[in-house]
Design a protein around this motif. Structure first.
Motif, short mmCIF file in Angstrom:
data_model
loop_
_atom_site.label_atom_id
_atom_site.label_comp_id
_atom_site.label_asym_id
_atom_site.label_seq_id
_atom_site.Cartn_x
_atom_site.Cartn_y
_atom_site.Cartn_z
N PRO A 93 -4.56 -118.49 21.54
CA PRO A 93 -5.02 -118.08 22.87
C PRO A 93 -3.87 -117.97 23.86
N THR A 94 -3.94 -117.00 24.74
CA THR A 94 -2.90 -116.82 25.74
C THR A 94 -2.76 -118.08 26.58
N GLY A 95 -1.56 -118.64 26.57
CA GLY A 95 -1.28 -119.84 27.34
C GLY A 95 -1.82 -121.11 26.72
N GLY A 96 -2.43 -121.02 25.54
CA GLY A 96 -3.04 -122.18 24.92
C GLY A 96 -2.29 -122.66 23.68
N THR A 97 -2.93 -123.57 22.95
CA THR A 97 -2.34 -124.11 21.72
C THR A 97 -2.46 -123.10 20.59
#
Length: 329
Positions: A58-62
């Motif tokens: 995910p964008t900006g996620g883990t």
């Protein structure tokens, strides 16, 4: 891919290569990254002098998937030097799956093009056992791609050379021999390629060896006849290799491990280019990008003339298996 061209385009690499730096593992720099069209996900390929990494999630996620490979082994494909578009890619392998990630941009050829925004592009293609599973496109404005140096220079520094013929890397440790392994069998017209009978051996275990020579390796077990010929076949299964025995003589061998080597150094795990270098050339009837190479033993006597070799390459263009056999087997 000349050095002058890399220097001239270094400015574009800096311009296009700043987005992903903060999201690379500590000590690594970005090769390429982007956000995926219509998915709210992103991909990063980063590297240092020793390791290249892949992360997707995910964008900006883990990240949902994180893979790493050493620089010597990572499957990096450099730009061909042709055409308007400059692009390079890296493929990571995870079991039956392969993840090919690329980035690029159009190089400007005129003052008018220099004044226009640079067109950027990128992709992620996932395959399973060579079959495409999904192709993803990058959102152009999010593409980071730093052409010039990068993974290419890291692989060269590690002692590797790119072969355009085989589209693989070749280690400087694999050097041509004074006498190529691949020879020509003169009794045939036209002459056919062949390998010396001495090459039909893995770690000293050879085709035609009697069973009593294999005693320290273990005991063979009867197996179902693989050719439905009605003959009794025994098989000795070792770590990374199998031996088939008929009438107390080795008639077939197969290896799936780099621990088993032929006298010339051919083994599982070598790139296609490294195999060609050891053989001395591409076998007749095959291309430098073929998925298999087949040859036979040079005719020294009636028995060795029957031996054949099959070299198989996996989706990573490295040897996945080596097999010796009699044609009837």
């Amino acid at each position: 891919m000349g050095q002058k061209l890399r220097v001239c385009l270094a400015g574009y690499g800096i311009l296009l290569g700043t987005m992903a730096q903060a999201d690379c593992p500590a000590g690594q720099e970005a090769f390429t990254s982007c956000q995926i069209e219509g998915r709210n996900t992103e991909v990063f390929v980063c590297f240092d002098d020793h390791v290249a990494t892949y992360s997707y999630g995910p964008t900006g996620g883990t990240p949902e998937l994180f893979l790493s490979e050493n620089i010597e082994h990572v499957d990096f494909k450099p730009w061909s030097g042709l055409g308007k578009a400059i692009s390079e890619s890296v493929t990571f392998y995870n079991g039956d799956y392969a993840y090919d990630v690329g980035g690029g941009f159009d190089r400007p050829f005129s003052d008018e093009e220099m004044a226009q925004p640079i067109r950027r592009f990128g992709w992620v293609e996932v395959t399973q056992r060579g079959e495409r599973v999904v192709s993803l496109e990058c959102i152009p404005d999010t593409v980071s791609y730093g052409f010039g140096g990068g993974i290419y220079d890291a692989k060269v520094a590690a002692g590797l050379t790119w072969s355009w013929d085989s589209k693989t890397w070749i280690s400087e440790l694999i050097q041509p021999t004074a006498t190529p392994s691949l020879m020509q069998s003169q009794p045939y017209n036209p002459a056919e390629d062949c390998l010396p009978a001495s090459e039909f051996s893995l770690n000293g275990v050879a085709m035609g060896d009697p069973l009593d020579k294999l005693g320290k390796l273990g005991s063979p077990e009867p197996v179902e006849d693989p050719t439905s010929s009605g003959e009794k076949i025994d098989r000795m299964t070792l770590v990374g290799m199998a031996l088939d025995i008929f009438e107390d003589v080795v008639i077939a061998m197969s290896s799936t491990s780099p621990d088993w080597k032929m006298p010339s150094g051919l083994r599982v795990g070598l790139t296609r280019g490294e195999v060609i270098r050891i053989l001395g050339r591409v076998p007749n009837g095959y291309a430098a990008t073929s998925q298999t190479f087949v040859s036979h033993a040079c005719m020294e006597n009636q028995d060795t003339a029957e031996w054949s070799i099959l070299i198989e390459f996996g989706q990573d263009r490295r040897v996945s298996g080596i097999s010796f056999a009699r044609p009837w087997y």
